[in-house]
Motif scaffolding. Sequence first.
Motif, PDB file in Angstrom:
ATOM      1  N   ASN A  73       3.192  -0.816  -5.841  1.00  0.00           N
ATOM      2  CA  ASN A  73       2.211  -1.840  -6.175  1.00  0.00           C
ATOM      3  C   ASN A  73       2.129  -1.997  -7.693  1.00  0.00           C
ATOM      4  OD1 ASN A  73       0.259   0.075  -7.262  1.00  0.00           O
ATOM      5  ND2 ASN A  73      -0.184   0.654  -5.123  1.00  0.00           N
ATOM      6  N   ILE A  74       1.467  -3.043  -8.131  1.00  0.00           N
ATOM      7  CA  ILE A  74       1.417  -3.382  -9.555  1.00  0.00           C
ATOM      8  C   ILE A  74       0.773  -2.272 -10.378  1.00  0.00           C
ATOM      9  CG2 ILE A  74       0.470  -4.997 -11.243  1.00  0.00           C
ATOM     10  CD1 ILE A  74       0.730  -7.195  -9.159  1.00  0.00           C
ATOM     11  N   LYS A  75      -0.254  -1.632  -9.832  1.00  0.00           N
ATOM     12  CA  LYS A  75      -0.928  -0.557 -10.572  1.00  0.00           C
ATOM     13  C   LYS A  75       0.012   0.630 -10.791  1.00  0.00           C
ATOM     14  CE  LYS A  75      -5.752  -1.485  -9.313  1.00  0.00           C
ATOM     15  NZ  LYS A  75      -6.975  -0.942  -8.664  1.00  0.00           N
ATOM     16  N   ASP A  76       0.778   0.964  -9.777  1.00  0.00           N
ATOM     17  CA  ASP A  76       1.716   2.085  -9.906  1.00  0.00           C
ATOM     18  C   ASP A  76       2.801   1.772 -10.931  1.00  0.00           C
ATOM     19  OD1 ASP A  76       0.432   3.741  -8.127  1.00  0.00           O
ATOM     20  OD2 ASP A  76       1.592   3.068  -6.389  1.00  0.00           O
ATOM     21  N   ILE A  77       3.289   0.547 -10.907  1.00  0.00           N
ATOM     22  CA  ILE A  77       4.308   0.154 -11.876  1.00  0.00           C
ATOM     23  C   ILE A  77       3.749   0.206 -13.299  1.00  0.00           C
ATOM     24  CG2 ILE A  77       5.683  -1.790 -12.722  1.00  0.00           C
ATOM     25  CD1 ILE A  77       6.200  -2.566  -9.835  1.00  0.00           C
ATOM     26  N   SER A  78       2.529  -0.276 -13.474  1.00  0.00           N
ATOM     27  CA  SER A  78       1.893  -0.238 -14.797  1.00  0.00           C
ATOM     28  C   SER A  78       1.708   1.201 -15.268  1.00  0.00           C
ATOM     29  CB  SER A  78       0.537  -0.949 -14.759  1.00  0.00           C
ATOM     30  OG  SER A  78       0.701  -2.316 -14.437  1.00  0.00           O
ATOM     31  N   ARG A  79       1.330   2.071 -14.334  1.00  0.00           N
ATOM     32  CA  ARG A  79       1.146   3.482 -14.677  1.00  0.00           C
ATOM     33  C   ARG A  79       2.467   4.120 -15.083  1.00  0.00           C
ATOM     34  NH1 ARG A  79       2.170   7.649 -11.714  1.00  0.00           N
ATOM     35  NH2 ARG A  79       2.260   6.415  -9.803  1.00  0.00           N
TER      36      ARG A  79
END
Length: 316
Positions: free
Chosen positions: A42-48
């Motif tokens: 998900n986008i949050k995991d990629i950002s992290r």
Amino acid sequence: YGPLEPIFTTTLIQNNNTSSQLKNQQRTAHTTDLTETNPPLNIKDISRIDANFQKQVMDHPSDGEAIIYAHLLMVLKLPNHHLTKQNHFIDWTNTWYIPFSRISQPSPQILSQVVKLINDTMGKLVDSVFSYYQFLKKKQLLYQNTIDAIIQIVWTCIFDDFWMILSNTHKIKDDDYCKKIESLSDLNISSLSLDPLYCLSTLNNPYEPAITTLQQLPYCKSITSKLECLTSVATKICSCITTYHNNKNIQVGGDELLPLMTYVLVKSKLSQCYSEAAFMELFIDDQKSIQQEGYVVATFHTALSVIDQLVYMGGR
């Protein structure tokens, strides 16, 4: 030397001093298929992941190339990451692998097309990475590490398939060379018109460290590692002379290096030297071509011509 797209030529710079162990692990890796993607995040995991990547690079600059290499290799396998969505590399592996890697009789024209594809791909991947991770181009060391990591990623993924095309293109020359080397198996270093100072005559196997190093050339799977190997051969030729003469400072010029490289080549008994020379000439960058790396590549290639003459003269 071989064609390089302008964007790639202007961004290629010298290697850094990243841990040699990590670099060797990268360069001897088996071919990787980036079409085998990982599950999407998900986008949050990629950002992290991206934020952690930036922190790691900034906190451990001495390991920059290895960190960048590992991160890019991972995100290029994520189907929903920004870099993967641009399809610069993933689509290219499909479009080049299918038409080119299965060709039974490659020609110089086909080889030229593949080389252009490789250079185009590297240039586009460089642009994509610097556009997305802009912090990587703000410091010279990171900029250099990123270029080196991208080169390693591309070669890790396609070296074996490209080598099949290259070696098949030069198969006749390589096969003839092997026969010539066999006829020179008893070549004595004293027959190469060298000053006795460079013959190391009391040794049973003169220049053995250089010969052993050159025998590692086929196991190097990128332009960087091949150039490093060949440069190391030249360095060890010089160090053999220095050691033999009790660390005296003895100059080794071109008139000495060429016959010594010829001797080391013959004794190493490599089977695909014309393919090796072609690979290095195709992919050495403009900067290295006018530095030490370019000099040793030119010496290597000239030594192949000398060997042709030695065989023609009956091995004298």
